[in-house]
Design a protein around this motif. Sequence first.
Motif, PDB file in Angstrom:
ATOM      1  N   LEU A   1       0.814  -1.213   0.000  1.00  0.00           N
ATOM      2  CA  LEU A   1       0.000   0.000   0.000  1.00  0.00           C
ATOM      3  C   LEU A   1       0.849   1.266   0.000  1.00  0.00           C
ATOM      4  N   SER A   2       1.969   1.222   0.678  1.00  0.00           N
ATOM      5  CA  SER A   2       2.805   2.420   0.794  1.00  0.00           C
ATOM      6  C   SER A   2       3.390   2.858  -0.547  1.00  0.00           C
ATOM      7  N   SER A   3       3.482   1.950  -1.508  1.00  0.00           N
ATOM      8  CA  SER A   3       4.068   2.288  -2.806  1.00  0.00           C
ATOM      9  C   SER A   3       3.012   2.644  -3.847  1.00  0.00           C
ATOM     10  N   GLU A   4       1.746   2.581  -3.473  1.00  0.00           N
ATOM     11  CA  GLU A   4       0.667   2.859  -4.406  1.00  0.00           C
ATOM     12  C   GLU A   4       0.322   4.349  -4.429  1.00  0.00           C
ATOM     13  N   LYS A   5      -0.033   4.837  -5.612  1.00  0.00           N
ATOM     14  CA  LYS A   5      -0.479   6.216  -5.756  1.00  0.00           C
ATOM     15  C   LYS A   5      -1.926   6.319  -5.304  1.00  0.00           C
ATOM     16  N   LYS A   6      -2.189   7.180  -4.292  1.00  0.00           N
ATOM     17  CA  LYS A   6      -3.527   7.332  -3.728  1.00  0.00           C
ATOM     18  C   LYS A   6      -4.339   8.330  -4.537  1.00  0.00           C
ATOM     19  N   LEU A   7      -5.649   8.089  -4.597  1.00  0.00           N
ATOM     20  CA  LEU A   7      -6.558   8.985  -5.316  1.00  0.00           C
ATOM     21  C   LEU A   7      -7.242   9.991  -4.395  1.00  0.00           C
ATOM     22  N   CYS A   8      -7.034   9.872  -3.083  1.00  0.00           N
ATOM     23  CA  CYS A   8      -7.559  10.864  -2.139  1.00  0.00           C
ATOM     24  C   CYS A   8      -6.629  10.943  -0.940  1.00  0.00           C
ATOM     25  N   ALA A   9      -6.718  12.052  -0.233  1.00  0.00           N
ATOM     26  CA  ALA A   9      -5.753  12.332   0.826  1.00  0.00           C
ATOM     27  C   ALA A   9      -5.931  11.428   2.044  1.00  0.00           C
ATOM     28  N   GLU A  10      -7.189  11.030   2.324  1.00  0.00           N
ATOM     29  CA  GLU A  10      -7.453  10.238   3.519  1.00  0.00           C
ATOM     30  C   GLU A  10      -8.338   9.045   3.173  1.00  0.00           C
ATOM     31  N   PRO A  11      -8.184   7.940   3.926  1.00  0.00           N
ATOM     32  CA  PRO A  11      -9.048   6.776   3.676  1.00  0.00           C
ATOM     33  C   PRO A  11     -10.453   7.014   4.203  1.00  0.00           C
ATOM     34  N   ILE A  12     -11.375   6.154   3.807  1.00  0.00           N
ATOM     35  CA  ILE A  12     -12.770   6.221   4.243  1.00  0.00           C
ATOM     36  C   ILE A  12     -13.065   5.013   5.126  1.00  0.00           C
ATOM     37  N   GLY A  13     -13.625   5.253   6.296  1.00  0.00           N
ATOM     38  CA  GLY A  13     -14.019   4.156   7.169  1.00  0.00           C
ATOM     39  C   GLY A  13     -15.283   3.494   6.655  1.00  0.00           C
ATOM     40  N   VAL A  14     -15.276   2.168   6.539  1.00  0.00           N
ATOM     41  CA  VAL A  14     -16.435   1.460   6.007  1.00  0.00           C
ATOM     42  C   VAL A  14     -16.580   0.111   6.711  1.00  0.00           C
ATOM     43  N   ALA A  15     -17.848  -0.266   6.970  1.00  0.00           N
ATOM     44  CA  ALA A  15     -18.144  -1.561   7.579  1.00  0.00           C
ATOM     45  C   ALA A  15     -18.484  -2.559   6.479  1.00  0.00           C
ATOM     46  N   LEU A  16     -17.858  -3.723   6.523  1.00  0.00           N
ATOM     47  CA  LEU A  16     -18.142  -4.791   5.563  1.00  0.00           C
ATOM     48  C   LEU A  16     -18.900  -5.913   6.263  1.00  0.00           C
ATOM     49  N   SER A  17     -19.828  -6.504   5.533  1.00  0.00           N
ATOM     50  CA  SER A  17     -20.474  -7.719   6.032  1.00  0.00           C
ATOM     51  C   SER A  17     -19.845  -8.954   5.404  1.00  0.00           C
TER      52      SER A  17
ATOM     53  N   CYS B   1      -6.787   3.622  -4.648  1.00  0.00           N
ATOM     54  CA  CYS B   1      -5.490   3.833  -5.271  1.00  0.00           C
ATOM     55  C   CYS B   1      -5.668   3.904  -6.787  1.00  0.00           C
ATOM     56  N   GLU B   2      -4.582   4.108  -7.497  1.00  0.00           N
ATOM     57  CA  GLU B   2      -4.658   4.329  -8.938  1.00  0.00           C
ATOM     58  C   GLU B   2      -5.217   3.121  -9.689  1.00  0.00           C
ATOM     59  N   ARG B   3      -4.863   1.920  -9.260  1.00  0.00           N
ATOM     60  CA  ARG B   3      -5.312   0.725  -9.984  1.00  0.00           C
ATOM     61  C   ARG B   3      -6.055  -0.278  -9.108  1.00  0.00           C
ATOM     62  N   VAL B   4      -6.043  -0.060  -7.801  1.00  0.00           N
ATOM     63  CA  VAL B   4      -6.681  -1.011  -6.888  1.00  0.00           C
ATOM     64  C   VAL B   4      -7.426  -0.271  -5.778  1.00  0.00           C
TER      65      VAL B   4
ATOM     66  N   GLU C   1      -8.299  -5.351  -7.558  1.00  0.00           N
ATOM     67  CA  GLU C   1      -8.008  -4.566  -8.755  1.00  0.00           C
ATOM     68  C   GLU C   1      -9.322  -4.140  -9.406  1.00  0.00           C
ATOM     69  N   TYR C   2      -9.364  -2.910  -9.896  1.00  0.00           N
ATOM     70  CA  TYR C   2     -10.600  -2.407 -10.493  1.00  0.00           C
ATOM     71  C   TYR C   2     -11.026  -3.248 -11.694  1.00  0.00           C
ATOM     72  N   THR C   3     -10.065  -3.788 -12.429  1.00  0.00           N
ATOM     73  CA  THR C   3     -10.403  -4.604 -13.593  1.00  0.00           C
ATOM     74  C   THR C   3     -11.014  -5.948 -13.195  1.00  0.00           C
ATOM     75  N   ASN C   4     -10.920  -6.306 -11.920  1.00  0.00           N
ATOM     76  CA  ASN C   4     -11.488  -7.561 -11.428  1.00  0.00           C
ATOM     77  C   ASN C   4     -12.935  -7.392 -10.959  1.00  0.00           C
ATOM     78  N   ILE C   5     -13.424  -6.158 -10.937  1.00  0.00           N
ATOM     79  CA  ILE C   5     -14.803  -5.913 -10.516  1.00  0.00           C
ATOM     80  C   ILE C   5     -15.722  -6.114 -11.709  1.00  0.00           C
ATOM     81  N   ALA C   6     -16.528  -7.165 -11.667  1.00  0.00           N
ATOM     82  CA  ALA C   6     -17.407  -7.509 -12.788  1.00  0.00           C
ATOM     83  C   ALA C   6     -18.675  -6.668 -12.787  1.00  0.00           C
TER      84      ALA C   6
ATOM     85  N   PHE D   1     -16.681   4.156  -6.858  1.00  0.00           N
ATOM     86  CA  PHE D   1     -16.400   2.914  -7.574  1.00  0.00           C
ATOM     87  C   PHE D   1     -16.882   2.980  -9.019  1.00  0.00           C
ATOM     88  N   GLU D   2     -17.955   3.722  -9.270  1.00  0.00           N
ATOM     89  CA  GLU D   2     -18.383   3.914 -10.662  1.00  0.00           C
ATOM     90  C   GLU D   2     -17.316   4.663 -11.453  1.00  0.00           C
ATOM     91  N   ALA D   3     -16.669   5.632 -10.812  1.00  0.00           N
ATOM     92  CA  ALA D   3     -15.646   6.429 -11.489  1.00  0.00           C
ATOM     93  C   ALA D   3     -14.399   5.599 -11.808  1.00  0.00           C
TER      94      ALA D   3
END
Length: 318
Positions: free
Chosen positions: A19-35, A46-49, A62-67, A136-138
């Motif tokens: 993660l530290s080597s990836e280019k981020k698309l926003c300054a801060e992460p978003i907290g989210v709950a997953l089920s 990130c730029e590709r994931v 990876e974004y390309t893995n999202i069907a 995610f649409e973007a």
Amino acid sequence: MANQTEQIQVRKAAEAFDLSSEKKLCAEPIGVALSTPRGRFELHWCERVACFLGKSASLMVEYTNIAAMFELPLLKEKKRLLVLQLHTPVPYMRSNLQQIVMALPEDQKQICVAQPVKPLPESLQGSAVDVLSAGFEAVTSQVTAKPSPKTYRNCAGGLSLKSYMKANDGSLFLFRVGMWFTKPVTFVQAQQIEAYELTQTGRAFEINLLLKSGKKVDFSMIDVAEYEGVHKYFKKMQTKGLICAESAATDEEEPEAEGEGAAAEDQEENSESETESEYDPDAPDSSDEDEDGQDESEDEGQDEGEDEQPATKKQKKK
């Protein structure tokens, strides 16, 4: 279905991810709950994931893995499920996940994404489901599919069915590309249905599915008042060639329940005026189109349709 080579490639990419080597698309992460998987995570676009960073383990997609992406409204729980359906399962701890499910309360505080950069929108703020869907649409260039009365509406005007899958009760959503059940989160692709049967059991009925893989899936304890609407859904799916299932029963009279006829008539009358957003695996970057060739979308609230002649559907009552 992903092959073994693809699964190995996804696993190697996850193991090598930093993660530290990836280019981020926003300054801060978003907290989210997953089920699925269950827990609280920090979402890093990130730029590709997309990286879901957890306390004990992380998840990289990876974004390309999202069907496809789906939004499922759970009215009683006052939350929405945002589902990322994947081409190839991704490793998480000792399991492989075919989908990632975000559970987003409708009363959650507004989110404002800090300093988003392209492909994210310049301004990204609002409710959690709106922000995450838009983000995610973007990054995937896809549209989030939502349930619509154009495809199915229950006899009370809602968009889902109360049902059981084995001993688990949940909500069943009927899309043009398939069926989603919420507990456990399960997707049945329409084009994988080999045969189906609507079987009455007293004041309830079941949807019995036989998949092309040989697997059987049953949704049970559905109020008999919903029978006609579900019957019309399958009939319409066959007419459009979205389900090419063989007949699994003999013609018999459909069960009747008070109020179901009017609900089904309303559903049929409104079928041309409503729209729905859907996913087509053969064209993952675009939404399905309605009968008039226009894009479908629905504010109320997915896997392919081939140009085959639909088989004749017959019904069974026990």
